[in-house]
Design a protein around this motif. Structure first.
Motif, PDB file in Angstrom:
ATOM      1  N   PRO A   1       0.839  -1.193   0.000  1.00 59.94           N
ATOM      2  CA  PRO A   1       0.000   0.000   0.000  1.00 59.94           C
ATOM      3  C   PRO A   1       0.878   1.247   0.000  1.00 59.94           C
ATOM      4  O   PRO A   1       1.992   1.233   0.550  1.00 59.94           O
ATOM      5  N   GLY A   2       0.399   2.297  -0.613  1.00 60.01           N
ATOM      6  CA  GLY A   2       1.187   3.522  -0.594  1.00 60.01           C
ATOM      7  C   GLY A   2       0.620   4.589  -1.495  1.00 60.01           C
ATOM      8  O   GLY A   2       0.147   4.290  -2.603  1.00 60.01           O
ATOM      9  N   HIS A   3       0.652   5.827  -1.004  1.00 62.10           N
ATOM     10  CA  HIS A   3       0.280   6.993  -1.812  1.00 62.10           C
ATOM     11  C   HIS A   3       1.547   7.718  -2.241  1.00 62.10           C
ATOM     12  O   HIS A   3       2.580   7.657  -1.558  1.00 62.10           O
ATOM     13  N   LEU A   4       1.469   8.387  -3.345  1.00 59.17           N
ATOM     14  CA  LEU A   4       2.663   8.864  -4.040  1.00 59.17           C
ATOM     15  C   LEU A   4       3.606   9.683  -3.164  1.00 59.17           C
ATOM     16  O   LEU A   4       4.759   9.286  -2.948  1.00 59.17           O
ATOM     17  N   ALA A   5       3.163  10.829  -2.678  1.00 62.57           N
ATOM     18  CA  ALA A   5       4.079  11.725  -1.969  1.00 62.57           C
ATOM     19  C   ALA A   5       4.635  11.112  -0.678  1.00 62.57           C
ATOM     20  O   ALA A   5       5.854  11.096  -0.474  1.00 62.57           O
ATOM     21  N   PRO A   6       3.793  10.592   0.219  1.00 63.89           N
ATOM     22  CA  PRO A   6       4.361  10.042   1.455  1.00 63.89           C
ATOM     23  C   PRO A   6       5.257   8.833   1.225  1.00 63.89           C
ATOM     24  O   PRO A   6       6.280   8.671   1.908  1.00 63.89           O
ATOM     25  N   LYS A   7       4.902   7.983   0.276  1.00 66.83           N
ATOM     26  CA  LYS A   7       5.727   6.800   0.027  1.00 66.83           C
ATOM     27  C   LYS A   7       7.105   7.201  -0.510  1.00 66.83           C
ATOM     28  O   LYS A   7       8.145   6.694  -0.051  1.00 66.83           O
TER      29      LYS A   7
END
Length: 277
Positions: free
Chosen positions: A215-221
């Motif tokens: 799992p992951g969203h672009l900016a935080p990952k």
């Protein structure tokens, strides 16, 4: 100024390429569809920038043209391998069918808990209208030079030989899709799972099956991977002048162009509808 002071630490730079909409659809009129020709300048720029740490793909596509999917993905891989730059794909609503083909161009695929992933198959859809024509007294007249020119004519009854010929077209495309997924996902795929029947999986299940890496969203990952100071550079297809002002149909409301635009929109809507979106 920073580039002229070599002892300052380099800020990580990540170009973000948006891969949104149906693949191939709408590209003829400069619409929202994706094609290799339209995306080539964007992709080439992303990998040509100085100081690039990684490239991110923001994928949100129900699929589309297998050829355009293959061309776009191959361009991304060629440049990534040549420049030795890692590529991360971030799935939004869906990376399905050709959309998953594009996501597999990345070294790592990240998903939202609600993302739809997969649909590793090939589809050909049409309508059959011979009874409607007969009921309304319409006579269909078709003349061809070459017996195969009327393959799948929706105004004629379906013939077994036409179905066999269509399978001969679809199966090699499906084989190429399977080979791409196997080559890119490798031993992350499970030996006892049949991934290639057109099924779609959601979020965490796609991760469990090896179709995505987590799992992951672009900016935080990417900040977690490359540092809090990571800088993002959004890149996308250049929109026509008339679309920038919200005049969506101004350049396509006459004659054949209007019909083409309507068909492209209907085809893209149908692709999303197959995913329940």
């Amino acid at each position: 100024m920073r580039r002229f002071i070599p002892f300052l630490p380099r800020v990580p730079l990540v170009p973000v390429i948006r891969l949104t909409g149906a693949i191939g659809g709408g590209a003829r009129l400069g619409g929202g569809g994706m094609s290799d020709a339209a995306l080539a300048p964007v992709i080439e720029r992303a990998f040509a920038l100085r100081g690039v740490t990684a490239v991110a793909l923001a994928v949100n596509s129900p699929g589309g043209s297998p050829v355009q999917s293959s061309l776009i993905a191959a361009r991304i891989r060629r440049l990534a391998d040549e420049k030795k730059i890692p590529v991360h794909a971030f799935v939004e609503d869906a990376a399905a069918s050709g959309g998953y083909w594009l996501a597999c161009a990345a070294d790592h695929i990240w998903v939202d808990d609600c993302s739809l992933v997969g649909s590793i198959g090939v589809i050909s859809a049409s309508f059959g209208l011979p009874e409607f024509l007969a009921r309304n007294g319409v006579e269909r007249r078709v003349h061809t030079a070459g017996r195969s020119k009327s393959l799948g004519d929706p105004f004629l009854p379906e013939k077994p030989e036409d179905v066999a010929r269509l399978r001969a077209i679809l199966d090699p495309i499906h084989d190429a899709f399977i080979a791409h997924v196997r080559a890119r996902r490798g031993d992350r795929l499970k030996a006892d799972v049949d991934y290639f029947q057109g099924d779609v999986w959601v979020g965490a299940r796609a991760v469990d099956l090896g179709l995505a890496d987590g799992p992951g969203h672009l900016a935080p990952k990417l900040r977690a991977l490359y540092g809090d100071k990571t800088r993002f550079l959004p890149l996308g297809q250049r929109r026509p002048f008339w679309r920038r002002f919200g005049i969506e149909g101004a350049a396509a409301r006459m004659g054949a162009e209007a019909v083409t635009a309507a068909l492209d929109a209907a085809e893209e809507r149908a692709a999303w509808a197959r995913l329940g979106l």
